[in-house]
Design an enzyme around this catalytic site. Structure first.
Site, PDB file in Angstrom:
ATOM      1  N   HIS A   1       6.194  36.288  -6.090  1.00  0.00           N
ATOM      2  CA  HIS A   1       7.071  37.328  -6.654  1.00  0.00           C
ATOM      3  C   HIS A   1       7.186  37.224  -8.169  1.00  0.00           C
ATOM      4  O   HIS A   1       8.095  37.821  -8.753  1.00  0.00           O
ATOM      5  CB  HIS A   1       8.456  37.243  -6.006  1.00  0.00           C
ATOM      6  CG  HIS A   1       8.436  37.489  -4.534  1.00  0.00           C
ATOM      7  ND1 HIS A   1       8.157  38.716  -3.981  1.00  0.00           N
ATOM      8  CD2 HIS A   1       8.603  36.637  -3.492  1.00  0.00           C
ATOM      9  CE1 HIS A   1       8.173  38.624  -2.656  1.00  0.00           C
ATOM     10  NE2 HIS A   1       8.439  37.365  -2.334  1.00  0.00           N
TER      11      HIS A   1
ATOM     12  N   LYS B   1      13.522  16.543 -13.839  1.00  0.00           N
ATOM     13  CA  LYS B   1      13.171  15.199 -14.339  1.00  0.00           C
ATOM     14  C   LYS B   1      12.101  15.305 -15.415  1.00  0.00           C
ATOM     15  O   LYS B   1      12.192  14.669 -16.456  1.00  0.00           O
ATOM     16  CB  LYS B   1      12.635  14.288 -13.219  1.00  0.00           C
ATOM     17  CG  LYS B   1      13.601  13.769 -12.218  1.00  0.00           C
ATOM     18  CD  LYS B   1      14.629  12.798 -12.736  1.00  0.00           C
ATOM     19  CE  LYS B   1      15.832  13.472 -13.303  1.00  0.00           C
ATOM     20  NZ  LYS B   1      16.953  13.708 -12.457  1.00  0.00           N
TER      21      LYS B   1
ATOM     22  N   TRP C   1      27.435  12.034 -29.599  1.00  0.00           N
ATOM     23  CA  TRP C   1      26.578  13.103 -29.086  1.00  0.00           C
ATOM     24  C   TRP C   1      27.154  14.386 -29.680  1.00  0.00           C
ATOM     25  O   TRP C   1      28.240  14.815 -29.330  1.00  0.00           O
ATOM     26  CB  TRP C   1      26.626  13.132 -27.559  1.00  0.00           C
ATOM     27  CG  TRP C   1      25.691  14.121 -26.946  1.00  0.00           C
ATOM     28  CD1 TRP C   1      24.386  13.930 -26.628  1.00  0.00           C
ATOM     29  CD2 TRP C   1      25.997  15.475 -26.531  1.00  0.00           C
ATOM     30  NE1 TRP C   1      23.856  15.059 -26.061  1.00  0.00           N
ATOM     31  CE2 TRP C   1      24.816  16.020 -25.998  1.00  0.00           C
ATOM     32  CE3 TRP C   1      27.143  16.265 -26.580  1.00  0.00           C
ATOM     33  CZ2 TRP C   1      24.752  17.321 -25.496  1.00  0.00           C
ATOM     34  CZ3 TRP C   1      27.076  17.572 -26.087  1.00  0.00           C
ATOM     35  CH2 TRP C   1      25.895  18.071 -25.561  1.00  0.00           C
TER      36      TRP C   1
ATOM     37  N   ASN D   1      36.276  11.418 -28.364  1.00  0.00           N
ATOM     38  CA  ASN D   1      35.288  11.904 -27.404  1.00  0.00           C
ATOM     39  C   ASN D   1      35.889  13.134 -26.740  1.00  0.00           C
ATOM     40  O   ASN D   1      36.965  13.043 -26.148  1.00  0.00           O
ATOM     41  CB  ASN D   1      35.013  10.802 -26.360  1.00  0.00           C
ATOM     42  CG  ASN D   1      34.136  11.282 -25.234  1.00  0.00           C
ATOM     43  OD1 ASN D   1      33.337  12.217 -25.393  1.00  0.00           O
ATOM     44  ND2 ASN D   1      34.250  10.649 -24.076  1.00  0.00           N
ATOM     45  N   GLY D   2      35.216  14.278 -26.858  1.00  0.00           N
ATOM     46  CA  GLY D   2      35.759  15.505 -26.273  1.00  0.00           C
ATOM     47  C   GLY D   2      35.591  16.661 -27.238  1.00  0.00           C
ATOM     48  O   GLY D   2      34.797  16.576 -28.184  1.00  0.00           O
TER      49      GLY D   2
ATOM     50  N   CYS E   1      30.210  11.180 -25.975  1.00  0.00           N
ATOM     51  CA  CYS E   1      30.288  10.109 -26.962  1.00  0.00           C
ATOM     52  C   CYS E   1      30.804   8.842 -26.299  1.00  0.00           C
ATOM     53  O   CYS E   1      31.482   8.888 -25.286  1.00  0.00           O
ATOM     54  CB  CYS E   1      31.250  10.503 -28.076  1.00  0.00           C
ATOM     55  SG  CYS E   1      30.867  12.083 -28.803  1.00  0.00           S
TER      56      CYS E   1
ATOM     57  N   GLU F   1      14.508  19.457  -8.653  1.00  0.00           N
ATOM     58  CA  GLU F   1      14.819  18.139  -9.213  1.00  0.00           C
ATOM     59  C   GLU F   1      13.593  17.541  -9.928  1.00  0.00           C
ATOM     60  O   GLU F   1      13.713  16.966 -11.008  1.00  0.00           O
ATOM     61  CB  GLU F   1      15.324  17.217  -8.090  1.00  0.00           C
ATOM     62  CG  GLU F   1      15.603  15.780  -8.475  1.00  0.00           C
ATOM     63  CD  GLU F   1      16.659  15.592  -9.566  1.00  0.00           C
ATOM     64  OE1 GLU F   1      17.333  16.550  -9.951  1.00  0.00           O
ATOM     65  OE2 GLU F   1      16.766  14.450 -10.051  1.00  0.00           O
TER      66      GLU F   1
ATOM     67  N   GLU G   1      13.452  17.019 -18.781  1.00  0.00           N
ATOM     68  CA  GLU G   1      14.453  16.320 -19.597  1.00  0.00           C
ATOM     69  C   GLU G   1      13.905  15.089 -20.305  1.00  0.00           C
ATOM     70  O   GLU G   1      14.388  14.728 -21.371  1.00  0.00           O
ATOM     71  CB  GLU G   1      15.724  16.001 -18.814  1.00  0.00           C
ATOM     72  CG  GLU G   1      15.574  15.034 -17.682  1.00  0.00           C
ATOM     73  CD  GLU G   1      16.856  14.872 -16.876  1.00  0.00           C
ATOM     74  OE1 GLU G   1      17.942  15.097 -17.399  1.00  0.00           O
ATOM     75  OE2 GLU G   1      16.739  14.511 -15.695  1.00  0.00           O
TER      76      GLU G   1
ATOM     77  N   LYS H   1      24.463  10.885 -21.022  1.00  0.00           N
ATOM     78  CA  LYS H   1      24.579  10.558 -19.605  1.00  0.00           C
ATOM     79  C   LYS H   1      25.757  11.234 -18.929  1.00  0.00           C
ATOM     80  O   LYS H   1      25.669  11.716 -17.824  1.00  0.00           O
ATOM     81  CB  LYS H   1      24.696   9.040 -19.475  1.00  0.00           C
ATOM     82  CG  LYS H   1      24.746   8.530 -18.041  1.00  0.00           C
ATOM     83  CD  LYS H   1      23.424   8.722 -17.364  1.00  0.00           C
ATOM     84  CE  LYS H   1      23.448   8.294 -15.920  1.00  0.00           C
ATOM     85  NZ  LYS H   1      22.312   8.919 -15.189  1.00  0.00           N
TER      86      LYS H   1
ATOM     87  N   ARG I   1      25.522   7.229 -23.551  1.00  0.00           N
ATOM     88  CA  ARG I   1      26.438   8.370 -23.566  1.00  0.00           C
ATOM     89  C   ARG I   1      26.186   9.296 -24.751  1.00  0.00           C
ATOM     90  O   ARG I   1      26.642  10.432 -24.766  1.00  0.00           O
ATOM     91  CB  ARG I   1      27.884   7.879 -23.632  1.00  0.00           C
ATOM     92  CG  ARG I   1      28.297   7.083 -22.426  1.00  0.00           C
ATOM     93  CD  ARG I   1      29.742   6.692 -22.552  1.00  0.00           C
ATOM     94  NE  ARG I   1      30.602   7.867 -22.409  1.00  0.00           N
ATOM     95  CZ  ARG I   1      31.239   8.179 -21.301  1.00  0.00           C
ATOM     96  NH1 ARG I   1      31.122   7.426 -20.247  1.00  0.00           N
ATOM     97  NH2 ARG I   1      31.990   9.243 -21.236  1.00  0.00           N
TER      98      ARG I   1
HETATM   99  C1  F6R Z   1      19.788  14.889 -14.774  1.00  0.00           C
HETATM  100  C2  F6R Z   1      21.165  14.486 -14.936  1.00  0.00           C
HETATM  101  C3  F6R Z   1      22.202  15.530 -15.087  1.00  0.00           C
HETATM  102  C4  F6R Z   1      23.437  15.166 -14.257  1.00  0.00           C
HETATM  103  C5  F6R Z   1      24.563  16.161 -14.514  1.00  0.00           C
HETATM  104  C6  F6R Z   1      25.758  15.860 -13.647  1.00  0.00           C
HETATM  105  O1  F6R Z   1      18.949  13.797 -14.668  1.00  0.00           O
HETATM  106  O2  F6R Z   1      21.469  13.316 -14.960  1.00  0.00           O
HETATM  107  O3  F6R Z   1      21.717  16.780 -14.732  1.00  0.00           O
HETATM  108  O4  F6R Z   1      23.073  15.154 -12.919  1.00  0.00           O
HETATM  109  O5  F6R Z   1      24.938  16.105 -15.858  1.00  0.00           O
HETATM  110  O6  F6R Z   1      26.247  14.579 -13.873  1.00  0.00           O
HETATM  111  P1  F6R Z   1      27.184  13.858 -12.854  1.00  0.00           P
HETATM  112  O7  F6R Z   1      26.429  13.628 -11.598  1.00  0.00           O
HETATM  113  O8  F6R Z   1      27.556  12.581 -13.529  1.00  0.00           O
HETATM  114  O9  F6R Z   1      28.352  14.756 -12.625  1.00  0.00           O
END
Ligand code: F6R
Length: 610
Positions: free
Chosen positions: A506, A487, A74, A100-101, A2, A483, A490, A605, A27
């Site tokens: 496998h 991408k 969030w 937030n938490g 949040c 990765e 998500e 984020k 966020r």
């Molecule tokens: C994917 C993404 C998340 C972050 C993960 C860790 O695009 O952004 O998987 O990589 O939540 O976040 P950080 O790097 O901020 O610890």
């Protein structure tokens, strides 16, 4: 998760809160709300949905006041709707709180409060806090002590702001596990969960630490510990330009951040390459170089994209420095009983520097006596402050929820750590110089890949309706496959899986048919021929293949359906190039599906809850 903002001063707080919430919307964005106090009278507006909806409602209802708090949510406990949106309030509507938490013991507290006659409006854990504070006020305590006593009963993580119309000259803020900063203005003060919300107003920032609580007035603030000792806080000057957190003419932050990579990668290596000595210079690791190079073992821990960067780091450090490396999900590390010895080094990677699991894993590693290093983007973040030594990646603010430029910068920094450790051990000067030349050439090579954006968009068009994707890579490019799949899933909500190419036979090969596109990362390296065989296996089952290959590779063109060419570099650095077409591919597919790539559903984020 949040986003939190607060304002106290002589201006109308509401436009400032809305502006701050817009900068924090990455966020969390399922609901939002603001509360303010005007001439001793408080008022509240909440909406389901985005900050823009809140802005409209606020204009319409003409909310104003010199003191206010705002929140973008969030959801953790309770559906994303107006009732569950923050601020939460007491039954008299005199006390407002944003949080937030997660309050872990909320159900015990809630039961006790209900038995005392408190009624709850929402399904959230956060609402418990406002009634708990109210219960202390009703016993005759002032706001500060009521918040403090309440927090002593709480288990979990919080960043909170509280306002009370009977004490309209202050905002009480407190932090444990979730970020919270105070911005110092001239006759006015600000509060936020993230410095980004404040840089339009002030560069003077105070970082609250865990178990600290502060009373913020318009012209001063006082910080104390939760056990009521006085704390003297330092004011930091934060240098982020407003342009760095705007879209700069791009349709989305994500595209801007992908396109920024020649520059962000350059910033990650700037001043850190000592060509004559064939080594890197990392100021944040000074005094620890030998300790790192002669570690018995290195353990890298992170989440999500940062964890993928850690996997690439494992290949780098083992190949060049010859140090055994393990990579652990931070969430798993913290709940095992990991065997950590004093001569182990742990590297924690985090873009935000606020990820709850990574932070908790880091604290556990410290308790177990390892050398704890942080690799972070956000300067002054909790993980950066908690680490014994570390390196900033200097990628600049990353706002798009899907991490892009932070990943490539994390890889650059891991290559610099590898170079440092390897040169201290067995790597020759000549090989060190070769690595430096290759690192230095990355920004130009990335710029070359970005020039074929249109071609990648064209390929994306053909796969908008795909329901599943498989991503394959070997060695250094296996984490890139993970990765690329992350991408895509998500932001486009297409199911995608990354696999080591050799693992396909496998199991995943059973999925392949003409409707299952496979992205194969196939640069010309020592496993190239083996990857070609994997491509043949896919083609034999009528699968469509998109290959990421090198510019000088003509052989692959006739084997696959689509090929995206990237420049050549040494194996260790190849992921920094091969990931870029995958970022663009995911981006274009999501945009063509009409999705909001900067704010994908269910995501946020900065994951500050477990
Ligand atoms: C994917 C993404 C998340 C972050 C993960 C860790 O695009 O952004 O998987 O990589 O939540 O976040 P950080 O790097 O901020 O610890």
């Amino acid at each position: 998760m949040c986003g939190i903002v607060g304002y106290i001063g002589n201006q109308n707080s509401v436009p400032i809160l809305i502006e701050g919430l817009k900068r924090l919307e990455y966020r969390g964005y399922d609901s939002a709300g603001v509360a303010s106090i005007n001439l001793g009278k408080s008022d509240l507006i909440k909406v389901k949905g985005k900050v823009s909806a809140l802005e409209e409602k606020v204009k319409h209802e003409q909310l104003q006041g010199n003191i206010g708090i705002g929140h973008t949510r969030w959801a953790t406990h309770g559906a994303p709707n107006e009732t569950n949106a923050h601020p939460h309030f007491n039954s008299d509507k005199t006390l407002y709180l944003i949080h937030n938490g997660i309050i872990e013991n909320y159900s015990v507290l809630k039961t006790a409060l209900i038995s005392k006659g408190y009624n709850f409006n929402s399904e959230t854990d956060s609402e418990v806090l406002v009634h708990l504070i109210d219960s202390f006020i009703k016993k005759g305590n002032d706001l500060f002590n009521s918040v403090r006593y309440s927090l002593n009963e709480v288990e979990g993580a919080y960043g909170i702001c509280v306002i009370y119309s009977d004490e309209p000259d202050k905002i009480i803020v407190a932090k444990k596990g979730s970020p919270l900063v105070i911005g110092i203005g001239d006759g006015e003060n600000y509060i936020a969960s993230d410095v980004n919300a404040l840089i339009a107003y002030t560069s003077q920032i105070v970082y609250l630490e865990d178990d600290e609580i502060a009373v913020v007035y318009k012209d001063k603030f006082q910080a104390r510990s939760i056990s009521d000792e006085e704390i003297v806080k330092e004011v930091h000057e934060v240098k982020i330009a407003l342009e760095e957190i705007s879209k700069g003419g791009y349709q989305h932050y994500m595209l801007k951040e992908i396109m920024e990579q020649p520059e962000s990668v350059r910033n990650s290596m700037r001043g850190r390459l000592l060509y004559e000595d064939g080594i890197s210079k990392l100021g944040g690791l000074e005094g620890f170089d030998n300790r790192i190079a002669y570690s018995r073992r290195i353990v890298i821990s992170a989440c999500g994209t940062s964890w993928h960067a850690g996997l690439v780091g494992e290949y780098m450090l083992e190949q060049y420095a010859g140090i055994p490396v393990e990579v652990d999900y931070a969430s798993e590390f913290r709940y095992r009983n990991p065997v950590i010895q004093p001569d182990d080094t742990m590297i924690f990677i985090s873009q935000s520097g606020e990820t709850a699991d990574t932070l908790a894993a880091m604290k556990e590693a410290k308790r177990k006596g390892a050398l704890v290093l942080g690799v972070c983007n956000v300067v002054g973040s909790s993980i950066a402050r908690e680490s014994t030594a570390g390196v900033y990646i200097h990628a600049g603010p990353e706002i798009g929820v899907a991490s892009t430029k932070a990943f490539t910068s994390q890889l650059v920094v891991l290559s610099l750590i590898t170079l440092l450790a390897a040169r201290k051990r067995n790597l020759s000067l000549i090989d060190g110089k070769k690595i430096i030349e290759e690192i230095d050439s990355l920004p130009d090579k990335i710029a070359r890949i970005l020039k074929i954006n249109d071609q990648i968009e064209h390929i994306a068009e053909k796969f908008v309706d795909a329901k599943n994707f498989l991503y394959l890579g070997r060695g250094y490019n296996f984490p890139v496959a993970l990765e690329g799949a992350l991408k895509l899933k998500e932001i486009s909500y297409i199911h995608a899986e990354g696999y080591p190419a050799a693992e396909m036979k496998h199991g995943p090969i059973a999925l392949i048919d003409e409707n299952m596109p496979t992205v194969v990362i196939a640069p010309k390296d020592s496993v190239y021929d083996k990857v070609l065989s994997n491509i043949e296996e896919v083609k034999a089952r009528k699968g469509k293949v998109i290959a990421i290959a090198n510019e000088d590779d003509d052989q692959i063109d006739k084997l696959v359906d689509h090929v995206i060419k990237v420049p050549q570099t040494i194996r260790m650095l190849m992921p920094i190039l091969t990931v870029i077409p995958l970022q663009l591919l995911a981006y274009h597919i999501a945009v063509k599906k009409g999705l909001n790539v900067d704010q994908p559903r269910n995501l946020a984020k900065s994951v500050t809850v477990e």
